[in-house]
Motif scaffolding. Sequence first.
Motif, PDB file in Angstrom:
ATOM      1  N   ARG A 216      13.116  66.823  20.174  1.00  0.00           N
ATOM      2  CA  ARG A 216      12.667  68.154  19.744  1.00  0.00           C
ATOM      3  C   ARG A 216      13.404  69.217  20.531  1.00  0.00           C
ATOM      4  O   ARG A 216      13.611  69.084  21.733  1.00  0.00           O
ATOM      5  CB  ARG A 216      11.149  68.287  19.983  1.00  0.00           C
ATOM      6  N   TYR A 217      13.833  70.258  19.812  1.00  0.00           N
ATOM      7  CA  TYR A 217      14.484  71.377  20.487  1.00  0.00           C
ATOM      8  C   TYR A 217      13.441  72.406  20.897  1.00  0.00           C
ATOM      9  O   TYR A 217      12.637  72.867  20.080  1.00  0.00           O
ATOM     10  CB  TYR A 217      15.523  72.038  19.575  1.00  0.00           C
ATOM     11  N   PRO A 219      12.958  76.123  22.039  1.00  0.00           N
ATOM     12  CA  PRO A 219      13.760  77.354  21.960  1.00  0.00           C
ATOM     13  C   PRO A 219      13.927  78.023  23.326  1.00  0.00           C
ATOM     14  O   PRO A 219      13.236  77.709  24.296  1.00  0.00           O
ATOM     15  CB  PRO A 219      12.963  78.241  20.996  1.00  0.00           C
ATOM     16  N   ILE A 251      19.711  72.281  17.968  1.00  0.00           N
ATOM     17  CA  ILE A 251      18.822  72.033  16.832  1.00  0.00           C
ATOM     18  C   ILE A 251      19.408  70.946  15.938  1.00  0.00           C
ATOM     19  O   ILE A 251      18.684  70.066  15.454  1.00  0.00           O
ATOM     20  CB  ILE A 251      18.593  73.341  16.047  1.00  0.00           C
TER      21      ILE A 251
END
Length: 310
Positions: A216-217, A219, A251
């Motif tokens: 998971r990226y 932010p 992403i």
Amino acid sequence: MAGTRAFWIDAAHEGTQERYGEQLRKWRHAFEATEGEPAAEGITLDPLHFALGAWEVAGRPVGDPPYVRRHPRVLDATCHRPEEAPGLMAVVELAAPTPVRLPDGWAGWQRQDGGDRTYTAPPYERPTALATLELRVPLPADLLPHPTKARASGLPNLDDAQASIEALVSELNAVVTPFLWKLEGEGDGGPLPEWLRTQIEADKATAETAGGRDWRYVPASEGNRLEFDGPRGVSAIGFHADDLLQPVEAIHIALHDPADAVARCEAELALLALHARDCDECAGGSPCATLRRLASGYRLRPGWRDEWAV
């Protein structure tokens, strides 16, 4: 198709025939006449016995390259004289695809590095399933040339051994080569299904080695990092301080995480199996347009052939 052969005598490298002649002298006992056989100077004149000796010696190491070369799928090729039938019997063993889908973590035949790209088994520490195709080829006696009187006592003539080898190679190619065409998928654009399966399985194995988990990226407002589904994680995106990935790149990586790659590979392998079983065109040995389009997604990989494109 014409370029594929099961066996051929190497005439492209200097000195191979001379080295074969040296082996004939070294293994002269393979040509010694037995009781009741026609003979001259102690060497058999029986075409079957002589051909067996010539083939056996041709299969022994005679330097690099060998005198009789063979297709990478040919694992072994022997000849013997069965007691219950006249003539010779050749037994040729070919590396073949497994008839069933291998479970996760299992490996099949691999191709060795080098010019001949011979099929070989993976390292012993890996679970392995190997399929072979054994061809038993009766060879009638009348196809073999009759050896002539030995010019030197106890030594077979090189030109007679050459003639026997040429006859065996010709007969075996007529029988074995069509099986290679089928296994390689030649005559219909090349071995596309096998190549495609290799690419997909390699990607799947890489993803599984990477953990097969979701990534998971996070932010920039929350730390600009990748998080892994598990105890691992990275606090910064990139390799070092002055070479950080852009958020869009991070992403993209997260969207194509190991879990995603495994799922995609499993779906593509299922499509391959479906077409091999239920698609009339693919079952007949010619990859259909759908399979070619699927393969085109890997067209930037080594081994891709332009003729596979739709």
